[in-house]
Design an enzyme around this catalytic site. Structure first.
Site, PDB file in Angstrom:
ATOM      1  N   ASP A 183       0.795  -1.081  -0.120  1.00 47.17           N
ATOM      2  CA  ASP A 183       0.147  -0.145  -0.167  1.00 47.17           C
ATOM      3  C   ASP A 183       0.945   1.189   0.027  1.00 47.17           C
ATOM      4  OD1 ASP A 183      -2.261   1.754   0.058  1.00 47.17           O
ATOM      5  OD2 ASP A 183      -2.437   1.492   2.430  1.00 47.17           O
ATOM      6  N   GLU A 194      -0.757  -1.610  -7.325  1.00 47.25           N
ATOM      7  CA  GLU A 194      -0.283  -2.060  -6.022  1.00 47.25           C
ATOM      8  C   GLU A 194      -0.628  -3.741  -5.767  1.00 47.25           C
ATOM      9  OE1 GLU A 194      -0.645   1.844  -3.174  1.00 47.25           O
ATOM     10  OE2 GLU A 194      -2.236   0.621  -3.592  1.00 47.25           O
ATOM     11  N   HIS A 304     -13.072 -53.275 -18.188  1.00 48.37           N
ATOM     12  CA  HIS A 304     -14.209 -54.272 -17.914  1.00 48.37           C
ATOM     13  C   HIS A 304     -15.384 -53.624 -17.653  1.00 48.37           C
ATOM     14  CE1 HIS A 304     -16.144 -56.528 -14.345  1.00 48.37           C
ATOM     15  NE2 HIS A 304     -16.085 -57.635 -15.479  1.00 48.37           N
ATOM     16  N   ASN A 305     -16.635 -54.400 -18.158  1.00 52.38           N
ATOM     17  CA  ASN A 305     -18.039 -53.657 -18.037  1.00 52.38           C
ATOM     18  C   ASN A 305     -17.998 -52.243 -18.553  1.00 52.38           C
ATOM     19  OD1 ASN A 305     -18.934 -56.075 -17.014  1.00 52.38           O
ATOM     20  ND2 ASN A 305     -19.039 -55.492 -14.990  1.00 52.38           N
ATOM     21  N   GLU A 334     -15.420 -54.264 -23.368  1.00 51.39           N
ATOM     22  CA  GLU A 334     -16.525 -55.186 -23.179  1.00 51.39           C
ATOM     23  C   GLU A 334     -17.751 -54.924 -23.549  1.00 51.39           C
ATOM     24  OE1 GLU A 334     -17.152 -58.529 -20.035  1.00 51.39           O
ATOM     25  OE2 GLU A 334     -16.373 -56.684 -19.062  1.00 51.39           O
ATOM     26  N   ASP A 336     -21.657 -56.676 -22.844  1.00 52.84           N
ATOM     27  CA  ASP A 336     -22.418 -57.826 -22.211  1.00 52.84           C
ATOM     28  C   ASP A 336     -23.422 -57.811 -22.867  1.00 52.84           C
ATOM     29  OD1 ASP A 336     -22.856 -59.530 -20.346  1.00 52.84           O
ATOM     30  OD2 ASP A 336     -22.380 -58.407 -18.634  1.00 52.84           O
ATOM     31  N   HIS A 349     -25.475 -55.265 -17.251  1.00 54.33           N
ATOM     32  CA  HIS A 349     -24.987 -56.220 -16.526  1.00 54.33           C
ATOM     33  C   HIS A 349     -25.891 -57.073 -16.249  1.00 54.33           C
ATOM     34  CE1 HIS A 349     -21.648 -57.549 -14.368  1.00 54.33           C
ATOM     35  NE2 HIS A 349     -22.147 -57.402 -13.190  1.00 54.33           N
ATOM     36  N   GLU A 383     -18.973 -60.532 -24.235  1.00 59.82           N
ATOM     37  CA  GLU A 383     -19.720 -61.589 -23.392  1.00 59.82           C
ATOM     38  C   GLU A 383     -21.295 -62.009 -23.748  1.00 59.82           C
ATOM     39  OE1 GLU A 383     -20.775 -62.231 -18.468  1.00 59.82           O
ATOM     40  OE2 GLU A 383     -19.174 -60.732 -19.120  1.00 59.82           O
ATOM     41  N   LYS A 432     -13.424 -60.839 -29.696  1.00 64.92           N
ATOM     42  CA  LYS A 432     -12.960 -61.737 -29.090  1.00 64.92           C
ATOM     43  C   LYS A 432     -14.316 -62.234 -28.523  1.00 64.92           C
ATOM     44  CE  LYS A 432     -11.770 -62.416 -24.191  1.00 64.92           C
ATOM     45  NZ  LYS A 432     -13.024 -62.870 -24.117  1.00 64.92           N
ATOM     46  N   ARG A 536      -6.491 -62.673 -20.501  1.00 64.78           N
ATOM     47  CA  ARG A 536      -7.283 -61.492 -20.238  1.00 64.78           C
ATOM     48  C   ARG A 536      -7.741 -61.605 -18.699  1.00 64.78           C
ATOM     49  NH1 ARG A 536     -12.939 -60.985 -19.751  1.00 64.78           N
ATOM     50  NH2 ARG A 536     -13.592 -58.966 -19.451  1.00 64.78           N
TER      51      ARG A 536
END
Length: 743
Positions: A183, A194, A304-305, A334, A336, A349, A383, A432, A536
């Protein structure tokens, strides 16, 4: 200090459009579509929106929280709840993490394009700010919030509030003394000039001053020769004078100094904060490994999932989850698959309350995003729980959507004996799944058509144990079976059985518990098995919260496809991201030569002598941290920061050390603490830097972390960027010194 000057968009029409804002329709369902007014706030990093009917309902989100802006009806909601005629008026804002995305409809095609273009420009501009600009931008934003009466001045109380916002707890007397120093006008307020003085005092880096002073031997500045001396002595780089001159040209902001080929302290700090000065070797950010080895000679980033956004019992399934995984570099996803209504297979799932998505939509999304981050092949891990008829539909969708990118015949003219390379499979998809016959049928003169659509298996991977005990007949459609070329799913009956009876393309999925047991008790057998086969590994079914196991022991055993729940941020997911951080984020990391040799004697548990033993001593000095964010957002909360350094690799290398905690300072804490680690197998080691907020009564809370391969460390003085939940923390970083010596 104006925000548009910071982001270098002063006067830009797109910025003006966002600052002015506009009304959009926000869509949630067929019965929920409401008008909302959106605009960019003056900090140029926060979007503000309010309800047209309820002005008290005002919400904000940060531009930095946006992952992408997608034009058109690309989201599930817009495709489901809007007419095709609205295609040009629709767009979606996709957020990082688990925040719900925004589906929006503009009044015209032109307005939608303007929103998308403007948002993408401001996102790009913020992402491209250098570290110093990000710091300035962040501090400006905190100053703006502290300036309660918006008079562009700071009172002492506003200054204290500002210090709390940037994570510093100062004694009142010290804060008052700092205020008096700045200041100069004795007005009781800090004016703009400042405030700049205060900013310079605040952001001074004492540790950088000391390093710079040691090498600045040319009239108080660093000459190119001085900088070269620093690069060779401290950073251990094989640099030349041309390299030093290039760094001065690139990072020096003082034109007069640059004309004389000198580097100021600000230019030196800029260099240390850019990619050349970071802990990660910049040459490892690009593809630098041999990509012409057989596919199974690589660790492969796997999910996964993949379809799940959250847990495995009631969480939502979404095509966004595939986008997230693929953009992160996952190369094995993946699906499912179950019978759906209207003869359309769905993904969810099974036997849970998770929501469903169409198989067709998932394949379309995978096609659109598979090669955004990496050009290298994607494995579709099916899957399969579908009836034969819906399997035929699955095959039809994959064929029509993926087209010639889908591998449906071997690449070779004669029966292959090993996998093609990632390079040979660039831009391609591999399926796969189970298969009705051997791959050899493609190369026999009298390959009779397979009429039997059943296959006897001892177990169906990822089924529960009771179902696995039953020998059952699984029906498979020939159309789907014929798409399985290099990744035929088979049960695992031991290493000797695999060696005697399985072809290279026949691969097993093994649950984490069994796989870890094999890795601990028969590591060398597992390594040899994986020299010519793919393995896997997937999480145990008890992980209903989508938590993750430690992938490191499985990598140590040569397992390529270690599938994790990428939707769940956690230390084990950090390790996965660290493993695949390098090699251009291709999702493929070449295994060390001793894990690609059928006669290898390597065992990560016993560590007998061999080429894998390259004993190194790692010295790390934790010097300081900068701009650590608050974990607890309460106004009075300030971080008590500590740093941990972890080594993850073979059991002999696994270690952890931590600093003391620094009380009430998350802005610029300093430690100057030294750690030493012995690393016996550097090719498999990961280094994880962790910053936590100390809590004496409960567990410490994570502030941020960074994980990278040991072999990708840069030596010398380096900044370490910090990430949380897989996303970078803007401006937050560590400053360290690293040495590696032969033990």
């Amino acid at each position: 200090m104006h925000c548009d000057q910071i982001v270098c968009l002063e006067g830009d029409t797109d910025l003006k459009f966002l600052l002015g804002g506009g009304e959009l329709l926000k869509l949630r369902s067929s019965s929920w579509m409401k008008a909302r007014f959106y605009k960019l706030q003056e900090d140029c990093r926060t979007m503000w929106h309010e309800s047209k009917t309820c002005t008290k309902s005002k919400q904000t989100f940060s531009i930095e929280d946006i992952s992408a802006v997608r034009a058109g009806r690309q989201s599930e909601g817009l495709r489901k709840y809007t007419d095709e005629l609205l295609e040009g008026r629709c767009f979606s804002i996709i957020f990082k993490g688990r925040r719900k995305d925004l589906d929006l409809i503009a009044s015209s095609d032109e307005e939608a394009k303007q929103w998308v273009t403007s948002l993408e420009k401001i996102m790009s501009n913020l992402n491209n700010l250098n570290c110093q600009q990000k710091t300035q931008h962040w501090i400006f934003n905190c100053l703006r919030k502290a300036d309660k009466n918006c008079d562009s001045q700071l009172s002492l109380e506003e200054l204290k509030d500002f210090l709390h916002q940037i994570n510093i707890e100062l004694d009142d007397l010290y804060a008052e003394d700092l205020f008096r120093q700045c200041d100069k006008s004795k007005s009781g307020y800090l004016s703009e000039e400042e405030i700049k003085t205060f900013y310079n005092l605040l952001t001074r880096r004492q540790e950088i001053d000391e390093i710079y002073a040691e090498y600045a031997k040319t009239t108080g500045f660093m000459s190119a020769e001085n900088l070269l001396d620093f690069l060779i002595k401290e950073q251990k780089e094989e640099a030349t004078l041309a390299d030093a001159n290039r760094l001065i040209d690139q990072y020096e902001r003082d034109d007069k100094a640059k004309e004389k080929q000198l580097m100021t302290k600000d230019g030196f700090l800029m260099y240390l904060q850019m990619f050349e000065g970071l802990v990660l070797n910049p040459t490892h950010k690009a593809v630098h490994q041999d990509m012409n080895q057989p596919l199974n000679h690589y660790f492969i980033s796997s999910s996964h999932n993949t379809y799940l956004m959250e847990d495995q019992l009631t969480g939502p399934s979404s095509t966004k989850a595939y986008i997230r995984a693929l953009v992160k570099g996952c190369r094995c996803v993946e699906l499912d698959c179950w019978d759906g209504s209207d003869e359309e297979p769905v993904i969810y799932h099974g036997h849970t309350l998770t929501s469903k998505i169409l198989f067709r939509d998932a394949i379309k999304t995978i096609k659109d995003y598979a090669f955004k981050t990496s050009d290298y092949p994607v494995i579709l891990s099916l899957e399969n729980h579908c009836s034969v008829e819906q399997q035929k539909v699955m095959a039809k969708h994959m064929s029509s959507i993926l087209g010639s990118a889908l591998i449906t015949t071997p690449l070779e003219d004669q029966m292959p004996t090993e996998f093609p390379s990632p390079e040979a499979l660039k831009g391609r998809f591999l399926v796969k799944c189970k298969r009705l016959n051997k791959l050899e049928v493609y190369f026999t003169r009298e390959a009779a058509a397979v009429n039997d659509d059943t296959l006897t298996e001892e177990e169906d991977e990822e089924e529960d144990e009771e179902q696995q005990k039953k020998c059952k007949k699984l029906k498979i459609a020939k159309e789907l079976s014929d798409m399985v070329i290099y990744c035929k799913s088979v049960p695992f009956n031991g290493f000797q059985d695999a060696k005697d009876n399985l072809a290279f393309y026949e691969m097993a999925s093994v649950k984490e518990g069994k796989a870890i047991q094999l890795a601990e008790e028969s590591a060398n057998c597992y390594i040899r098995h994986n020299v010519d086969k793919l393995s896997r590994i997937y999480p145990a079914g008890l992980r209903t919260d989508s938590s993750n196991f430690n992938p490191v022991p499985l990598w140590n055993a040569g397992c390529q496809i270690v599938a994790l729940n990428v939707q769940t941020p956690c230390p084990n997911m950090d390790l996965n991201q660290g493993r695949f951080l390098v090699n251009g984020k291709t999702g493929y990391i070449l295994k060390p030569a001793y894990m690609r040799d059928q006669m290898s004697e390597f065992d990560p548990i016993t560590l007998t002598r061999g080429p894998w033993l390259q004993h190194k001593t790692l010295h790390i000095m934790i010097i300081s941290a900068q701009q650590l964010p608050k974990v607890n957002q309460k106004k009075t909360s300030v971080v008590d920061a500590l740093v941990k350094v972890e080594i993850h690799g073979v059991p002999a290398d696994t270690a952890e050390k931590e600093t003391v905690h620094i009380v009430d300072n998350g802005f610029n804490p300093m430690w100057n603490e030294n750690f030493q680690f012995d690393v016996h197998v550097p090719a498999l080691a990961l280094v994880r830097f962790v910053v936590e907020d100390y809590n004496y009564a409960f567990d410490n809370e994570l502030i941020g972390q960074f994980t990278l391969p040991f072999t990708s460390l840069q030596l010398g003085y380096r900044h370490v960027p910090l990430f949380k939940d897989g996303e970078p923390l803007s401006s937050a970083r560590l400053f360290v010194h690293i040495m590696i010596m032969d033990a």
